[in-house]
Enzyme design. Sequence first.
Site, PDB file in Angstrom:
ATOM      1  N   GLU A   1       5.041 -12.697   0.569  1.00  0.00           N
ATOM      2  CA  GLU A   1       5.397 -11.816  -0.536  1.00  0.00           C
ATOM      3  C   GLU A   1       6.680 -11.055  -0.197  1.00  0.00           C
ATOM      4  O   GLU A   1       6.679 -10.173   0.651  1.00  0.00           O
ATOM      5  CB  GLU A   1       4.262 -10.821  -0.800  1.00  0.00           C
ATOM      6  CG  GLU A   1       2.888 -11.452  -0.958  1.00  0.00           C
ATOM      7  CD  GLU A   1       1.791 -10.472  -0.623  1.00  0.00           C
ATOM      8  OE1 GLU A   1       1.720  -9.397  -1.259  1.00  0.00           O
ATOM      9  OE2 GLU A   1       1.005 -10.762   0.303  1.00  0.00           O
TER      10      GLU A   1
ATOM     11  N   HIS B   1      -1.145  -2.512  -4.530  1.00  0.00           N
ATOM     12  CA  HIS B   1      -0.669  -3.470  -5.541  1.00  0.00           C
ATOM     13  C   HIS B   1      -0.714  -2.940  -6.975  1.00  0.00           C
ATOM     14  O   HIS B   1      -1.088  -3.663  -7.911  1.00  0.00           O
ATOM     15  CB  HIS B   1      -1.453  -4.769  -5.454  1.00  0.00           C
ATOM     16  CG  HIS B   1      -1.194  -5.558  -4.205  1.00  0.00           C
ATOM     17  ND1 HIS B   1      -0.052  -5.422  -3.453  1.00  0.00           N
ATOM     18  CD2 HIS B   1      -1.954  -6.500  -3.563  1.00  0.00           C
ATOM     19  CE1 HIS B   1      -0.097  -6.252  -2.420  1.00  0.00           C
ATOM     20  NE2 HIS B   1      -1.248  -6.909  -2.455  1.00  0.00           N
TER      21      HIS B   1
ATOM     22  N   ASP C   1      -1.459  -9.668   8.424  1.00  0.00           N
ATOM     23  CA  ASP C   1      -1.377  -9.014   7.115  1.00  0.00           C
ATOM     24  C   ASP C   1      -0.386  -7.864   7.268  1.00  0.00           C
ATOM     25  O   ASP C   1      -0.720  -6.695   7.116  1.00  0.00           O
ATOM     26  CB  ASP C   1      -2.750  -8.503   6.664  1.00  0.00           C
ATOM     27  CG  ASP C   1      -2.747  -8.026   5.209  1.00  0.00           C
ATOM     28  OD1 ASP C   1      -1.719  -8.227   4.530  1.00  0.00           O
ATOM     29  OD2 ASP C   1      -3.761  -7.460   4.767  1.00  0.00           O
TER      30      ASP C   1
ATOM     31  N   HIS D   1       2.302 -12.905  -5.706  1.00  0.00           N
ATOM     32  CA  HIS D   1       1.212 -13.002  -4.734  1.00  0.00           C
ATOM     33  C   HIS D   1       0.568 -14.382  -4.709  1.00  0.00           C
ATOM     34  O   HIS D   1      -0.669 -14.504  -4.639  1.00  0.00           O
ATOM     35  CB  HIS D   1       0.153 -11.940  -5.036  1.00  0.00           C
ATOM     36  CG  HIS D   1      -0.598 -11.442  -3.839  1.00  0.00           C
ATOM     37  ND1 HIS D   1      -1.327 -12.273  -3.018  1.00  0.00           N
ATOM     38  CD2 HIS D   1      -0.739 -10.195  -3.331  1.00  0.00           C
ATOM     39  CE1 HIS D   1      -1.897 -11.555  -2.063  1.00  0.00           C
ATOM     40  NE2 HIS D   1      -1.548 -10.288  -2.220  1.00  0.00           N
TER      41      HIS D   1
ATOM     42  N   ARG E   1       0.812  -1.227   0.000  1.00  0.00           N
ATOM     43  CA  ARG E   1       0.000   0.000   0.000  1.00  0.00           C
ATOM     44  C   ARG E   1       0.841   1.272   0.000  1.00  0.00           C
ATOM     45  O   ARG E   1       1.938   1.304   0.558  1.00  0.00           O
ATOM     46  CB  ARG E   1      -0.941  -0.001   1.215  1.00  0.00           C
ATOM     47  CG  ARG E   1      -1.987  -1.103   1.158  1.00  0.00           C
ATOM     48  CD  ARG E   1      -2.699  -1.255   2.481  1.00  0.00           C
ATOM     49  NE  ARG E   1      -3.773  -2.252   2.387  1.00  0.00           N
ATOM     50  CZ  ARG E   1      -3.588  -3.562   2.530  1.00  0.00           C
ATOM     51  NH1 ARG E   1      -2.386  -4.047   2.763  1.00  0.00           N
ATOM     52  NH2 ARG E   1      -4.613  -4.392   2.426  1.00  0.00           N
TER      53      ARG E   1
END
Length: 392
Positions: free
Chosen positions: A357, A146, A292, A220, A121
């Site tokens: 990732e 993304h 996350d 991803h 982000r």
Amino acid sequence: MRRCFQIFMLFVLAIFTSNCKDAKQEQKQPEAEATKPMEQASISKSEFGTTPEGELVEQYTLKNANGMEIDVITFGGIITNLKVPNKDGKFEDVVLGYDTLEPYLTNPTFFGALIGRYGNRIAKGKFTLNGRDYTLATNDGSNHLHGGKKGFDKVVWTAEPIENGNSVALKLTYLSKDMEEGYPGNLTSTVVYTLTPDNALEITYEATTDKPTIVNLTQHAYFNLSGDFSKTILDEDVMIAADRYVPIDETSIPFGPLAEVKGTPFDFTSPKPVGQDISAEDIQIKNGTGYDHCWVLNNQDKGFRLAATVYDKTSGRFMEVLTDEPGIQFYTGNFLDGTLPSQQGGTYAQRTGLCLETQHYPDSPNQEDYPSTVLNPGETYQSATTYKFSTK
């Protein structure tokens, strides 16, 4: 008497001839085995569909001599299947995806896709570079995520298959034009997927630009090492080689200084089940709806190194993640909600896949203390990540 002697000699001769014939057959057998052809790595191509704009999407299947297999489509550079053996030698798909092109056209979860120009982000879709303000597409509330509304995950890449001895590779290239999704500069990106003889998927990234810009590419894929997508990943053991992580606010933007993992649910310095602390009473767990977050990898001065591992006890599959990146985003499929169709039938429920990732930290263009993501003309962006599979 003579007649008996002749019959006896014929009998002896028949036995001698039979033994010679058997001996010759035994001598030839090793020779036949020695000339038995070895299985070889291969790469093949098929059609996967056509975009609404009329662009043909191809699928490439890479297979090594061990039988490990990966399918990649040119739309988004997406890994649609990744088949690796369990401890009994059974090959199963271990990445979440779809059987057809249509659901990939929207792909809100970014299943298996290449991510760019910027993975993760950027706050409010804004950044300043060399005194100039830039505004990016916002596609995650007020933030940019993304690469925007049509990032690298939703374009058709140019593909070139490569066969090199025991390895097979697929080279993907895409030109992102100046101001695409708000990013400055014509950016040429090249990603190479290589399937090695030792069951590793190597991914290398390169990019060049004609204007100063920002770049943060990643992959991803959602992994479920059980091979059974009806199961969650909560029992899989994860290790992340990081003593710190990036705290986030309620919109998943970095908030405050980098935090120590010790004594928190974010401590994966030793392997532990994903589900052990995922429901802990912790503001960061709440902000991420689980995990996350970006972990700050140790030994950044060492270059390419071990970053994380995943182990599924039932199947015996073990995955190592190696990278030269400073960070790794660990995401536990928190927003999978049972509405997306599974390749194995049914739907993908919450936490049926996890992502690791490799990347720079989120919102780096707005964080002076973070490693830079700026790419200037004359420079080459380079990054490498390997996902290596074995069993134990």
